[in-house]
Design a protein around this motif. Structure first.
Motif, PDB file in Angstrom:
ATOM      1  N   ARG A  62      -5.800  -8.022 -62.591  1.00 45.57           N
ATOM      2  CA  ARG A  62      -4.886  -6.914 -62.308  1.00 45.57           C
ATOM      3  C   ARG A  62      -5.057  -6.324 -60.916  1.00 45.57           C
ATOM      4  NH1 ARG A  62      -8.699  -5.243 -65.804  1.00 45.57           N
ATOM      5  NH2 ARG A  62      -9.863  -3.332 -65.389  1.00 45.57           N
ATOM      6  N   PHE A  63      -6.273  -6.175 -60.452  1.00 46.06           N
ATOM      7  CA  PHE A  63      -6.480  -5.552 -59.145  1.00 46.06           C
ATOM      8  C   PHE A  63      -6.076  -6.490 -58.009  1.00 46.06           C
ATOM      9  CE2 PHE A  63      -9.611  -3.250 -61.837  1.00 46.06           C
ATOM     10  CZ  PHE A  63      -8.966  -2.027 -61.827  1.00 46.06           C
ATOM     11  N   MET A  64      -6.365  -7.783 -58.155  1.00 43.48           N
ATOM     12  CA  MET A  64      -5.957  -8.750 -57.125  1.00 43.48           C
ATOM     13  C   MET A  64      -4.437  -8.861 -57.061  1.00 43.48           C
ATOM     14  SD  MET A  64      -8.750 -11.822 -57.265  1.00 43.48           S
ATOM     15  CE  MET A  64      -8.865 -11.918 -59.044  1.00 43.48           C
ATOM     16  N   VAL A  65      -3.780  -8.880 -58.214  1.00 41.66           N
ATOM     17  CA  VAL A  65      -2.319  -8.946 -58.261  1.00 41.66           C
ATOM     18  C   VAL A  65      -1.722  -7.710 -57.592  1.00 41.66           C
ATOM     19  CG1 VAL A  65      -0.336  -8.825 -59.831  1.00 41.66           C
ATOM     20  CG2 VAL A  65      -2.161 -10.487 -60.251  1.00 41.66           C
ATOM     21  N   ALA A  66      -2.199  -6.542 -57.964  1.00 47.44           N
ATOM     22  CA  ALA A  66      -1.673  -5.301 -57.382  1.00 47.44           C
ATOM     23  C   ALA A  66      -1.882  -5.276 -55.871  1.00 47.44           C
ATOM     24  CB  ALA A  66      -2.334  -4.094 -58.040  1.00 47.44           C
ATOM     25  N   GLU A  67      -3.045  -5.693 -55.408  1.00 51.99           N
ATOM     26  CA  GLU A  67      -3.338  -5.685 -53.977  1.00 51.99           C
ATOM     27  C   GLU A  67      -2.473  -6.694 -53.226  1.00 51.99           C
ATOM     28  OE1 GLU A  67      -4.835  -4.944 -50.207  1.00 51.99           O
ATOM     29  OE2 GLU A  67      -4.762  -3.724 -52.019  1.00 51.99           O
ATOM     30  N   GLN A  68      -2.297  -7.877 -53.772  1.00 50.05           N
ATOM     31  CA  GLN A  68      -1.475  -8.872 -53.083  1.00 50.05           C
ATOM     32  C   GLN A  68      -0.016  -8.431 -52.984  1.00 50.05           C
ATOM     33  OE1 GLN A  68      -2.039 -12.903 -54.403  1.00 50.05           O
ATOM     34  NE2 GLN A  68      -4.230 -12.846 -53.978  1.00 50.05           N
ATOM     35  N   LEU A  69       0.496  -7.770 -53.994  1.00 54.83           N
ATOM     36  CA  LEU A  69       1.865  -7.251 -53.919  1.00 54.83           C
ATOM     37  C   LEU A  69       1.948  -6.085 -52.943  1.00 54.83           C
ATOM     38  CD1 LEU A  69       2.871  -7.460 -57.674  1.00 54.83           C
ATOM     39  CD2 LEU A  69       3.540  -9.000 -55.819  1.00 54.83           C
ATOM     40  N   ARG A  70       0.929  -5.227 -52.941  1.00 56.57           N
ATOM     41  CA  ARG A  70       0.897  -4.090 -52.009  1.00 56.57           C
ATOM     42  C   ARG A  70       0.923  -4.581 -50.564  1.00 56.57           C
ATOM     43  NH1 ARG A  70      -1.832  -1.828 -48.486  1.00 56.57           N
ATOM     44  NH2 ARG A  70      -3.589  -3.239 -48.713  1.00 56.57           N
ATOM     45  N   GLU A  71       0.216  -5.667 -50.274  1.00 60.09           N
ATOM     46  CA  GLU A  71       0.203  -6.224 -48.919  1.00 60.09           C
ATOM     47  C   GLU A  71       1.609  -6.591 -48.442  1.00 60.09           C
ATOM     48  OE1 GLU A  71      -2.471  -9.545 -48.978  1.00 60.09           O
ATOM     49  OE2 GLU A  71      -4.241  -8.270 -49.222  1.00 60.09           O
ATOM     50  N   LEU A  72       2.485  -6.945 -49.373  1.00 55.84           N
ATOM     51  CA  LEU A  72       3.872  -7.292 -49.037  1.00 55.84           C
ATOM     52  C   LEU A  72       4.804  -6.090 -49.048  1.00 55.84           C
ATOM     53  CD1 LEU A  72       4.400 -10.518 -51.188  1.00 55.84           C
ATOM     54  CD2 LEU A  72       3.858 -10.390 -48.753  1.00 55.84           C
ATOM     55  N   GLY A  73       4.331  -4.962 -49.537  1.00 52.61           N
ATOM     56  CA  GLY A  73       5.199  -3.804 -49.705  1.00 52.61           C
ATOM     57  C   GLY A  73       6.056  -3.900 -50.952  1.00 52.61           C
ATOM     58  N   VAL A  74       5.658  -4.734 -51.910  1.00 51.77           N
ATOM     59  CA  VAL A  74       6.390  -4.903 -53.170  1.00 51.77           C
ATOM     60  C   VAL A  74       5.791  -3.962 -54.199  1.00 51.77           C
ATOM     61  CG1 VAL A  74       6.904  -6.503 -55.058  1.00 51.77           C
ATOM     62  CG2 VAL A  74       6.994  -7.300 -52.686  1.00 51.77           C
ATOM     63  N   LYS A  75       6.652  -3.127 -54.780  1.00 54.61           N
ATOM     64  CA  LYS A  75       6.209  -2.191 -55.811  1.00 54.61           C
ATOM     65  C   LYS A  75       6.788  -2.641 -57.149  1.00 54.61           C
ATOM     66  CE  LYS A  75       5.787   1.614 -52.636  1.00 54.61           C
ATOM     67  NZ  LYS A  75       6.264   2.913 -52.200  1.00 54.61           N
ATOM     68  N   PRO A  76       5.975  -3.271 -57.980  1.00 55.84           N
ATOM     69  CA  PRO A  76       6.497  -3.730 -59.274  1.00 55.84           C
ATOM     70  C   PRO A  76       6.858  -2.558 -60.170  1.00 55.84           C
ATOM     71  CG  PRO A  76       4.125  -4.018 -59.181  1.00 55.84           C
ATOM     72  CD  PRO A  76       4.557  -3.544 -57.822  1.00 55.84           C
ATOM     73  N   SER A  77       7.846  -2.766 -61.017  1.00 57.27           N
ATOM     74  CA  SER A  77       8.177  -1.717 -61.984  1.00 57.27           C
ATOM     75  C   SER A  77       7.116  -1.652 -63.067  1.00 57.27           C
ATOM     76  CB  SER A  77       9.556  -1.944 -62.596  1.00 57.27           C
ATOM     77  OG  SER A  77       9.584  -3.155 -63.319  1.00 57.27           O
ATOM     78  N   ALA A  78       6.421  -2.778 -63.290  1.00 57.25           N
ATOM     79  CA  ALA A  78       5.337  -2.807 -64.276  1.00 57.25           C
ATOM     80  C   ALA A  78       4.451  -4.009 -63.999  1.00 57.25           C
ATOM     81  CB  ALA A  78       5.904  -2.901 -65.691  1.00 57.25           C
ATOM     82  N   ILE A  79       3.181  -3.835 -64.303  1.00 60.65           N
ATOM     83  CA  ILE A  79       2.244  -4.952 -64.360  1.00 60.65           C
ATOM     84  C   ILE A  79       1.725  -4.963 -65.789  1.00 60.65           C
ATOM     85  CG2 ILE A  79       0.072  -5.945 -63.568  1.00 60.65           C
ATOM     86  CD1 ILE A  79       0.547  -4.687 -60.850  1.00 60.65           C
ATOM     87  N   ILE A  80       2.105  -5.999 -66.503  1.00 66.94           N
ATOM     88  CA  ILE A  80       1.722  -6.133 -67.913  1.00 66.94           C
ATOM     89  C   ILE A  80       0.450  -6.965 -67.968  1.00 66.94           C
ATOM     90  CG2 ILE A  80       2.420  -7.039 -70.159  1.00 66.94           C
ATOM     91  CD1 ILE A  80       5.359  -6.732 -69.143  1.00 66.94           C
ATOM     92  N   LEU A  81      -0.546  -6.446 -68.651  1.00 65.33           N
ATOM     93  CA  LEU A  81      -1.844  -7.116 -68.719  1.00 65.33           C
ATOM     94  C   LEU A  81      -1.992  -7.853 -70.045  1.00 65.33           C
ATOM     95  CD1 LEU A  81      -4.039  -4.218 -67.319  1.00 65.33           C
ATOM     96  CD2 LEU A  81      -2.938  -6.085 -66.063  1.00 65.33           C
ATOM     97  N   GLU A  82      -2.261  -9.134 -69.940  1.00 68.83           N
ATOM     98  CA  GLU A  82      -2.501  -9.950 -71.129  1.00 68.83           C
ATOM     99  C   GLU A  82      -3.990  -9.920 -71.460  1.00 68.83           C
ATOM    100  OE1 GLU A  82       0.416 -13.715 -71.172  1.00 68.83           O
ATOM    101  OE2 GLU A  82      -1.103 -13.778 -69.606  1.00 68.83           O
ATOM    102  N   PRO A  83      -4.365  -9.400 -72.614  1.00 68.72           N
ATOM    103  CA  PRO A  83      -5.777  -9.441 -72.976  1.00 68.72           C
ATOM    104  C   PRO A  83      -6.238 -10.874 -73.245  1.00 68.72           C
ATOM    105  CG  PRO A  83      -4.492  -8.520 -74.772  1.00 68.72           C
ATOM    106  CD  PRO A  83      -3.549  -8.727 -73.615  1.00 68.72           C
ATOM    107  N   VAL A  84      -5.295 -11.699 -73.743  1.00 71.05           N
ATOM    108  CA  VAL A  84      -5.551 -13.109 -74.023  1.00 71.05           C
ATOM    109  C   VAL A  84      -4.268 -13.868 -73.693  1.00 71.05           C
ATOM    110  CG1 VAL A  84      -6.086 -14.800 -75.825  1.00 71.05           C
ATOM    111  CG2 VAL A  84      -7.122 -12.533 -75.912  1.00 71.05           C
TER     112      VAL A  84
END
Length: 133
Positions: A62-84
């Motif tokens: 989750r943190f790597m995904v959020a950071e990589q999108l932030r680097e592009l200036g992309v603000k997702p409407s949601a980041i859904i986390l899969e526990p499995v």
């Protein structure tokens, strides 16, 4: 409205030793300067009526995904986390439910499901196909 759904739930087992469980291929810059996730997010730029993406990823990424999108200036409407990881169909079903949240009953968004580990070299043709669709 077109809602990109970026599926980034891979476990990093097929490209070992480059990718690993905590650093799967979609989070690596394998074919250019950006990671495969970033290339996927950029691929929808310029397509009319595209909303912010819904991203489905492994809880441990989750943190790597959020950071990589932030680097592009992309603000997702949601980041859904899969526990499995449960593969594509459940991930898309949950993303569809999230895409409907807060919308009037008479508004049905169209989902553009995008695996984050694909390489598409002719991005303009891809965008044209999406517009035509």
């Amino acid at each position: 409205m077109l809602i990109p759904v970026i599926l980034s739930g891979g476990s990093g087992t097929r490209l070992w030793p480059l990718s690993r469980e905590l650093y799967p291929k979609q989070l690596l810059p394998l074919v250019g300067d950006h990671t495969m996730l970033q290339d996927t997010a950029r691929r929808v730029e310029g397509i009319p009526d595209v909303g912010p993406p819904v991203v489905v990823c492994n809880e441990s990424h989750r943190f790597m995904v959020a950071e990589q999108l932030r680097e592009l200036g992309v603000k997702p409407s949601a980041i859904i986390l899969e526990p499995v990881g449960r593969n594509t169909a459940p991930a898309v079903a949950v993303a569809a439910l999230v895409a409907l949240e807060g919308r009037p009953d008479d508004v049905d968004p169209v989902l553009l499901v995008l695996p984050a580990d694909h390489v598409i070299l002719d991005v303009e043709s891809f965008r044209g196909a999406v517009r035509d669709g």
